[in-house]
Design an enzyme around this catalytic site. Structure first.
Site, PDB file in Angstrom:
ATOM      1  CG  HIS B  60      25.330  26.121 -10.863  1.00 14.06           C
ATOM      2  ND1 HIS B  60      25.784  25.035 -10.384  1.00 14.06           N
ATOM      3  CD2 HIS B  60      24.483  26.685  -9.420  1.00 14.06           C
ATOM      4  CE1 HIS B  60      26.460  24.269  -9.609  1.00 14.06           C
ATOM      5  NE2 HIS B  60      25.168  25.121  -8.524  1.00 14.06           N
ATOM      6  CG  HIS B  62      23.155  27.506  -4.490  1.00  9.63           C
ATOM      7  ND1 HIS B  62      22.536  26.859  -4.232  1.00  9.63           N
ATOM      8  CD2 HIS B  62      24.166  27.248  -5.118  1.00  9.63           C
ATOM      9  CE1 HIS B  62      23.043  25.668  -4.639  1.00  9.63           C
ATOM     10  NE2 HIS B  62      24.564  25.714  -5.308  1.00  9.63           N
ATOM     11  CG  ASN B  94      20.098  24.801  -2.136  1.00 12.10           C
ATOM     12  OD1 ASN B  94      20.027  25.545  -3.208  1.00 12.10           O
ATOM     13  ND2 ASN B  94      21.739  24.574  -2.556  1.00 12.10           N
ATOM     14  CG  ASP B 152      22.837  21.489  -7.465  1.00 13.00           C
ATOM     15  OD1 ASP B 152      24.287  21.647  -7.063  1.00 13.00           O
ATOM     16  OD2 ASP B 152      23.816  23.664  -6.617  1.00 13.00           O
ATOM     17  CG  ASP B 305      28.198  25.695  -6.572  1.00  9.83           C
ATOM     18  OD1 ASP B 305      26.911  25.872  -6.616  1.00  9.83           O
ATOM     19  OD2 ASP B 305      28.606  24.080  -6.675  1.00  9.83           O
TER      20      ASP B 305
END
Lengths: 325, 423
Positions: B60, B62, B94, B152, B305
């Protein structure tokens, strides 16, 4: 004291010091010529991201009565979204050689953020739903004048107790209304409890912030238990949009359950003092009769405004290190 | 080419190995574990006193590429990963454009092969442009290389959409990773609802918003048979829902991240936007229940995250600043310092949750030192104490709440396919 950002982070001695200084400035405000040279050659910038009449004017007059140059920057909401960041604005004001920055902002914590970006003293004139420290200080001064000194006595005695001149230990203050969105309620909870008063919070559960009982307040579930035996009732303004956003069924029911009227004031002490930070919604949170002082209820609205100037003079003086008179 | 990591503590939870010895790597693959100082090779690296594990896997993160390269890109993000001991990361969809087409999946895979300091497995979006209505072409995304599917950052609010998404993923054997938030309960919220938020005058994000969404998603997983993975568990109550779901044999797994047990919402004091994330850091009681869940196996995975944001985006009014914090460079050290050193979690359990457990949930290779496996390896010095410094990070961004925290356990280097990655 470097900045005045919140009452929570202001210790009790400093609260006493501001109030003591404000008492002195209150004397000056009674003179025919109200100007003193204390801050001559210094500049105060008021930076208001929200509209305000009394707080902004009060700071501006406070600065001017001490001979400082006061400049107001009214930032329209629309220019914020397309415009400059708070950081850049603060850097600019510092470069303009401001000596003190007074900020009002719709975001909680904006004054803290401002203080991080400048070495100039910052005074919080209201940030979101967080705090409004000078309002709490002027409220404390007003309560003290009425309940400790005596309202009609306009010659202030030298400190009643030199160690704790503004002790409010025997007083119970009920704060009624929209507590969730109120910076005045938060600042007053810290300020009055540090001065020794018992503070009650009362309002509908939908307008009560989470874990309010963790603050130095007693949470009351109805107006009667909040007002019973109260020395002071502080009525908060109800924003009518609270009904539209589903937090209240109707203004009518709000008024019936929480409106401060002659009838509900019968629960309080006979000499109860009714305060309102303004502007008032007559007939919603406060009845017109109580607001206008009909029937001998003592209302302090105008006195609060005058004390506001004195307290803001004291804050500017203490933060800007004004030269003594 | 034969590389030997000599005289190390070799820990591989996938095979229940925890012994001293030499790890032998031949032509980029694991050749085996032998007695200490017994192996010879073209290169022998003395790892005395060091810990050798499978390369860490973070399912997880980004990486912000494509579209937000000013926050992070695949190169800087995987460099941060390698610095934290990670050899593989799964990146969330995203981006801009979002990972809702095969073109973006392929672009990320190609870019990572070019510049990556770690392997990158893209996670596909559940709905087109993450708008929450039309399903993506999930079979195509899978064929292009997406390892899992997620909503997410834009949690699906409509239960019917979620049900259809789960049915579709179930048929394709894709794991669905959900950000669990009932947004009707969180609108305008900036931090955990509670005492600190009340004192700071910030609108709260209540725990129950996460719990309700978790309960709904778990029930839909039971209905559809979809493999469900709960992202970033922050609520202690959610741990209990997950525990009961597992008892009912619902195919659900869960992850948390170090900030959810090592910090409380008081980290937001002073309007510290580097402690602003969603779901928010909560209370000491949540910390305790999350650690309990890690210890009893309810929470399978530790992820980060990792969510970079540029300094100017975080140096804002708290309610205006974006959610998200960094994690890759501090995750292992914070976990080791706060879980293993105080004796709450055994080291093999920690490594399992940071390696093979994640690989299994999303079905990617790695997380093992088994013979013949690709040699993705991490080497740590468990005695090294260091102070996390945001300014010294490999990420392009600086938004970590662990800035200034002194931690124990430092990455020495990683191996990616047998090649040494030093950052």
């Amino acid at each position: 004291m470097r900045d005045l950002l919140s009452i929570r982070e202001t210790d009790t001695d400093q609260i006493h010091q501001v109030l003591q200084t404000a008492v002195g400035f209150n004397e000056i405000l009674k003179r025919p010529v109200k100007k003193v040279p204390t801050l001559r050659g210094r500049s105060v910038i008021t930076l208001f991201y929200e509209s305000s009449t009394r707080t902004r004017t009060s700071f501006e007059l406070a600065a001017k009565y001490m001979s400082a140059d006061a400049v107001n920057i009214a930032v329209a909401q629309s220019s914020v979204s397309k415009g400059e960041s708070l950081k850049d604005t603060l850097k600019t004001l510092e470069a303009l050689t401001a000596d003190c920055i007074v900020i009002r902002h719709p975001s909680s914590g904006a004054a803290h953020l401002a203080a991080q970006f400048t070495s100039v003293p910052v005074i919080n004139a209201g940030d979101g739903r967080h705090e409004h420290p000078t309002q709490a200080l002027l409220d404390a001064l007003t309560i003290w004048q009425h309940k400790v000194v005596g309202a009609e006595d306009d010659t202030y005695p030298v400190a009643l107790r030199p160690d704790k001149p503004f002790d409010l230990a025997h007083l119970t203050v009920a704060i009624v209304g929209d507590l969730a969105h109120s910076r005045v309620a938060r600042s007053n909870a810290w300020c009055l409890s540090r001065l020794g008063a018992t503070v009650r919070w009362a309002g509908p559960r939908t307008l009560l912030p989470a874990e309010a009982h963790q603050l130095p307040v007693t949470v009351c579930d109805d107006l009667e238990s909040a007002l019973t035996g109260a020395d002071v009732v502080m009525v908060l303004r109800l924003q009518t949009e609270r009904q539209e956003s589903g937090l209240l069924p109707s203004l009518r029911e709000y008024s019936r359950l929480w409106g401060v009227t002659h009838t509900s004031l019968r629960w309080a002490k006979p000499d109860v003092l009714v305060m309102h930070p303004g502007p008032m919604n007559r007939g919603v949170e406060i009845s017109a009769e109580v607001a206008d002082g009909v029937g001998g209820v003592r209302s302090t609205v105008e006195q609060q405004v005058t004390n506001g100037v004195a307290v803001r003079m004291a804050c500017l003086y203490l933060l800007m290190g004004g030269s003594g008179e | 080419m034969r590389l030997v990591l000599a005289n190390a503590r070799i820990l591989d939870p996938s095979q229940n190995i925890d012994r001293f010895g030499d790890l032998v790597i031949e032509d980029g693959k694991i050749a085996g574990v032998v007695a200490a100082h017994s192996a010879d090779g073209d290169e022998v690296r003395d790892c005395s006193g060091l810990l050798v594990t499978p390369g860490l896997i973070d399912i997880h993160v980004h990486l912000r590429e494509p579209g937000f390269e000013y926050k992070e890109d695949i190169e800087s993000g995987t460099r941060a990963a390698a610095a934290g001991g990670f050899t593989a990361v799964c990146c969330m969809p995203n981006t801009s454009p979002s990972i809702d087409s095969t073109a973006v999946v392929r672009q990320i895979i190609e870019r990572a092969a070019e510049v990556g300091c770690a392997r990158v497995y893209p996670i596909g979006a559940l709905t087109r442009n993450m708008q929450g209505d039309q399903l993506c072409e999930i079979a195509d995304l899978k064929a292009a290389g997406a390892c899992a599917i997620s909503d997410d950052a834009f949690p699906i609010q409509n239960a019917e959409t979620m049900r259809r998404g789960m049915e579709y993923c179930a048929q394709l054997g894709m794991t669905l990773m959900t950000h669990n938030e009932d947004q009707a309960l969180t609108r305008g919220g900036a931090m955990n609802e509670g005492r600190t938020a009340t004192m700071m005058g910030l609108p709260g994000i209540p725990r129950v918003a996460e719990d309700i969404a978790v309960a709904r998603n778990v029930l839909l997983s039971e209905l559809t048979g979809c493999r469900l993975h709960l992202l970033h568990i922050s609520s202690g109550r959610t741990v209990d829902i997950l525990r009961k779901a597992k008892m009912r044999r619902i195919p659900v797994t869960g992850e948390t991240a170090p900030h959810y047990w090592a910090l409380t919402d008081s980290a937001c004091e002073g309007y510290n936007t580097n402690a602003k994330m969603n779901p928010p850091i909560r209370t000491a009681e949540d910390n305790r229940l999350i650690i309990e869940g890690l210890v009893d196996g309810t929470i399978d995975i530790i992820a980060t995250d990792h969510a970079p944001h540029a300094p100017y985006e975080k140096e804002r009014e708290f309610d205006q600043a974006p959610f998200g914090i960094l994690g890759l460079e501090t995750s292992f050290a914070v976990s080791y310092t706060t879980l293993v050193l105080p004796g709450k979690l055994e080291l093999p359990d920690l490594i399992r949750k940071m390696t093979i457990a994640g690989a299994q949930v999303v079905g990617i290779p790695g997380g093992t030192l088994a013979e013949g496996a690709v040699a993705d390896v991490a080497v740590f010095d468990l005695a090294a104490q260091w102070t996390a410094r945001a300014a010294e990070g490999r990420s392009k961004s600086r938004n970590t709440p662990f800035d200034g925290m002194t931690v124990t356990g430092k990455t020495c280097f990683t191996l990616l396919g047998g090649r040494v990655v030093e950052v």
